[in-house]
Write a protein that holds these residues in place. Sequence first.
Motif, PDB file in Angstrom:
ATOM      1  N   ARG A 111       0.835  -1.208   0.000  1.00  0.00           N
ATOM      2  CA  ARG A 111       0.000   0.000   0.000  1.00  0.00           C
ATOM      3  C   ARG A 111       0.864   1.250   0.000  1.00  0.00           C
ATOM      4  NH1 ARG A 111      -5.243  -1.563   1.762  1.00  0.00           N
ATOM      5  NH2 ARG A 111      -5.284  -3.685   2.595  1.00  0.00           N
ATOM      6  N   VAL A 112       2.077   1.122   0.553  1.00  0.00           N
ATOM      7  CA  VAL A 112       3.048   2.233   0.540  1.00  0.00           C
ATOM      8  C   VAL A 112       4.261   1.726  -0.235  1.00  0.00           C
ATOM      9  CG1 VAL A 112       4.365   3.864   1.922  1.00  0.00           C
ATOM     10  CG2 VAL A 112       2.212   2.924   2.813  1.00  0.00           C
ATOM     11  N   PRO A 113       4.302   1.921  -1.553  1.00  0.00           N
ATOM     12  CA  PRO A 113       5.331   1.281  -2.400  1.00  0.00           C
ATOM     13  C   PRO A 113       6.760   1.451  -1.914  1.00  0.00           C
ATOM     14  CG  PRO A 113       3.664   2.336  -3.763  1.00  0.00           C
ATOM     15  CD  PRO A 113       3.341   2.710  -2.350  1.00  0.00           C
ATOM     16  N   SER A 114       7.089   2.608  -1.338  1.00  0.00           N
ATOM     17  CA  SER A 114       8.475   2.819  -0.889  1.00  0.00           C
ATOM     18  C   SER A 114       8.849   1.870   0.252  1.00  0.00           C
ATOM     19  CB  SER A 114       8.670   4.268  -0.447  1.00  0.00           C
ATOM     20  OG  SER A 114       7.805   4.582   0.627  1.00  0.00           O
ATOM     21  N   SER A 115       7.845   1.407   1.024  1.00  0.00           N
ATOM     22  CA  SER A 115       8.134   0.521   2.156  1.00  0.00           C
ATOM     23  C   SER A 115       8.518  -0.887   1.712  1.00  0.00           C
ATOM     24  CB  SER A 115       6.911   0.434   3.075  1.00  0.00           C
ATOM     25  OG  SER A 115       6.590   1.699   3.590  1.00  0.00           O
ATOM     26  N   VAL A 116       8.091  -1.290   0.501  1.00  0.00           N
ATOM     27  CA  VAL A 116       8.383  -2.651   0.035  1.00  0.00           C
ATOM     28  C   VAL A 116       9.887  -2.854  -0.141  1.00  0.00           C
ATOM     29  CG1 VAL A 116       7.831  -4.386  -1.729  1.00  0.00           C
ATOM     30  CG2 VAL A 116       6.143  -2.674  -1.106  1.00  0.00           C
ATOM     31  N   ASP A 117      10.642  -1.765  -0.327  1.00  0.00           N
ATOM     32  CA  ASP A 117      12.105  -1.879  -0.452  1.00  0.00           C
ATOM     33  C   ASP A 117      12.708  -2.557   0.774  1.00  0.00           C
ATOM     34  OD1 ASP A 117      12.324  -0.794  -2.975  1.00  0.00           O
ATOM     35  OD2 ASP A 117      12.538   1.263  -2.247  1.00  0.00           O
TER      36      ASP A 117
END
Length: 654
Positions: free
Chosen positions: A200-206
Amino acid sequence: KEHQITMIMVRDILMYMDRTYVPHQRRRPVYDLGLHLFRITVWEHPMVQPRVTELLLKAIANEREGMVTDDISLLKANLGMLLELGQADYSNVYERDFEVLFLGTTQDFYAQESLTYLSQNTATDYVSKATNRITQEKDRSKSLGFPSTTETQLHRMVETELVERHARTLVDMPNSGFAALLKDYTKISEMGKMYDLFVRVPSSVDFLRDALADRIKADGKALIADQEKGAADASAFVRGVLSMRDRYHDIVTQSFRGEKRAQKRMKESFEDFLNENARAANCLAVYVDELLRVGLRGKPETQVNEELKKVIIVFRYLSDKDVFESFYKQHLAKRLLGNRSVSDEAERAMVSQLKAECGYQFTSKLEGMFNDMRISRDMRDAHNVHKRSIDNQGGLKVIDIEVDVLTNGYWPSQNVKPCNLPLAVQNAIDRFSQFYLEKHTGRKLSWQTSGGQADIRATFGAAPTFRRHDLQVSTYQMCILLLFNDKDTLTLGYIRTQTQIPDQELRRHLISLCTPKHRILRKGSKGKGIKSDEDTFTFNPDYTSKLKRVRIPMVRDTSLKGGESSTPAQTSGATDVPAPVEEDRRHLVEAAVVRIMKARKVLNHNGLIAEVSKQLSTRFVPTPHSIKKRIESLIEREYLERSEDDRREYIYMA
């Protein structure tokens, strides 16, 4: 509602004025004027607006706490009223009197709740809680009829407080964080839920991808450490890599929902630890050798293809594919010459897989080896017919030999000087050479006595109870054993002088004949090793075996000196790029540079480096430094020259 009904009735009564006078005089329409008056008279009354706003926020807060709220339609009607009042006179009454306060209280609520819940529960529990909260907020937005602007801000705020602010903690949390879950194959579903939350927060998937990459590298380095310590052999190392790949492929496919970026990180992580040195290429070649010698025996074609496809999966991770080719070619040569393959179909299937992966040029030498074996079989048949015709004419009867004629450029080079062969064997060789060269003029035969096998009949015991055994030995062992026809005891120095076998190989072959299970010779000195040229070896007439035909296996190099490796090269050979491969690389880089410059005529340094790396990437990844050295060499030999205007630009010299 009552005011709206009243204003509709008034608007209908004053419809003519609304249609003619109001637009002409640029006045506010009757209905909008009524809503405007309602806003400034009723809504903005000090006893109404603050109280209604407080009740709205309190009702929403109670619902978040799980309490029963007032009729949801009443809340929705109040919010709808604010939106309509704002639209009627183009004011920001909704944003000012509700939205700003609502978003502020929401942020404070989730900031506090997330910190408290995370400190008291596991990461997986928190993920379930956060997912439920996000779902509840979405449902509440729809039931209260929030406008899209409020809904977007609300969801972004909730995701920021519940996910983005705690992403690193959720990954690193001991025992239950994503990094800990990666160690447990049964937690795929929990990891999938965490990914669904983080996405839901693409930057967190890193953070998840980084944890995946770190775990793969750590597991890979553990496999390498086991292999270095000797806890796992080469085949076990490859099986470990395949097991790792299957496991993390399932995690990426199921937990990461097959995400492309996660697949790329997994691939890069495997490449990172497998390409630290030439170890992986060597281990993979050994693993394939084991499969094609014994591992695939009796298995159906579909299973054979599945096993070979797994090999190709690891092969794709290797950047130095030419190193694998070198090791693979050595093992293939031993299988073909020793007739040890499970089947020709399996061998050709493996070459076909490599050909499909890297192209014809990569496998041309391997296919040449198969072609040599086919031609050699036909040549042996022709030679046997020729030999029988001579024997029938009463010529000198010679021993039977089977010769494989190999093309020098296809097979692994062995610059080993031929040993002195027994006279009977040498006569048979001379006879074959004469037969072959009569058929193929202009060719030269170079005999590789370091390879090959022989069957010799040995007699043990004393009259009249002789025991005869057919011993299957190497060519070197044959040369050694036939010396004992003349004398029962010989020294190492005498055997070396008579046979001219290289010292290291001579020691290994002698030790193989002195093992407890196959003690054809007795060693005079004690211990595993051979100490000096004066060490004696005596024929053992007491040797017995239940088998009529006995194969004498070779000992490993490590058996020669009490478990120590015989040469430094053997300890580093598994990790260093072989010298012949380094030599081939120099030629390939130079050929690529000349080919590119011939087509481009003029090219700058960086462009040439990039082109060469791209062309050679299917075999190996050359370093910029190695390419630069080859360019300098070509300049010295006047294939290229530097431009007078720009020293970083090269010009092809025809």
